[in-house]
Motif scaffolding. Sequence first.
Motif, short mmCIF file in Angstrom:
data_model
loop_
_atom_site.label_atom_id
_atom_site.label_comp_id
_atom_site.label_asym_id
_atom_site.label_seq_id
_atom_site.Cartn_x
_atom_site.Cartn_y
_atom_site.Cartn_z
N ARG A 1 0.82 -1.22 0.00
CA ARG A 1 0.00 0.00 0.00
C ARG A 1 0.85 1.27 0.00
N LYS B 1 -5.25 -11.79 -2.88
CA LYS B 1 -5.38 -11.78 -1.42
C LYS B 1 -4.99 -10.42 -0.88
N ALA C 1 -6.98 -7.83 -0.72
CA ALA C 1 -7.71 -6.77 -1.41
C ALA C 1 -9.14 -6.65 -0.85
N LYS C 2 -9.76 -5.54 -1.15
CA LYS C 2 -11.15 -5.35 -0.75
C LYS C 2 -12.04 -6.41 -1.36
N TYR C 3 -11.70 -6.81 -2.59
CA TYR C 3 -12.45 -7.86 -3.28
C TYR C 3 -11.49 -9.02 -3.58
N ASN D 1 -10.06 -2.68 -8.21
CA ASN D 1 -9.97 -3.26 -6.88
C ASN D 1 -9.11 -2.34 -6.01
N THR D 2 -9.17 -2.48 -4.70
CA THR D 2 -8.41 -1.63 -3.80
C THR D 2 -7.81 -2.46 -2.66
N PHE D 3 -6.99 -1.80 -1.86
CA PHE D 3 -6.32 -2.46 -0.74
C PHE D 3 -7.27 -2.63 0.44
N GLU D 4 -7.26 -3.81 1.03
CA GLU D 4 -7.91 -4.05 2.32
C GLU D 4 -6.84 -4.19 3.40
N GLU D 5 -5.72 -4.79 3.04
CA GLU D 5 -4.58 -4.94 3.93
C GLU D 5 -3.40 -4.15 3.37
N VAL E 1 -1.12 -6.56 -0.95
CA VAL E 1 -1.98 -7.37 -1.81
C VAL E 1 -1.09 -8.33 -2.59
#
Length: 229
Positions: free
Chosen positions: A151, A174, A176-178, A195-199, A202
């Motif tokens: 990120r 893995k 990711a938001k999706y 798609n975007t970062f969740e953690e 990615v």
Amino acid sequence: MGKTAVLVSGGILEEQFAKEWLEKEREKVLVGIDRGAEFLFHRQVMPDYVVGDLDSMDREIADYYQHAEGVILRRFHPVKDATDTEIAIRLCIELKCDTVYILGATGGRLDHFWGNVQSLAILLQAGVKGVILDSQNHISLLGKGEVCLKRQEAYGPYFSLFPLGEEPVTVDVKGAKYPLTGHRLSAYNSLCVSNTFEEDTVAIRSYGGTAVLMQTRDGKKDGNERGAQ
């Protein structure tokens, strides 16, 4: 240690962005491609190579490069079987570069843009990292294997995946938001766009084929961010 090449092609070149990149990559092979070489000329930046049919370049500038010390000019007939950018890409492979950044390969005519994206496959097949850059987009290809996006180091908050070529592309995504597991990329839907970062990291793993990976960020216009379309 391998060599890095920066190709300046003849598409839309953003003044400040191009200047920053040319200054950043000082220890490099610099290649001006047709009108991209004219861009360099007007900014007093001397390329190592000038390639192309030079049909978009002022004749006086072409003559200057013909006689400039330290510049290797490779001029081709306008009727040829490859674009000027592809010729420059193959030159980088010949020079044993391990990383190639391409500026001026986006914007303007979409046929040239898409031809440039497909030409990245030539670098991928040769084991060379190839990236198309402008102020909003970082475009590369992913073959079999895994790539990690961090990120804090990412080119932008968004990333998208598209299949390239005929061979099926199956991916895991893995962090990711999706997230996705065993997803087969399709040219006929937009599931993997923006798609975007969740953690913080990615991980994208491809099990074969070739995928286009676009890392992107919104631009600014009149001080306001432009959202996704």
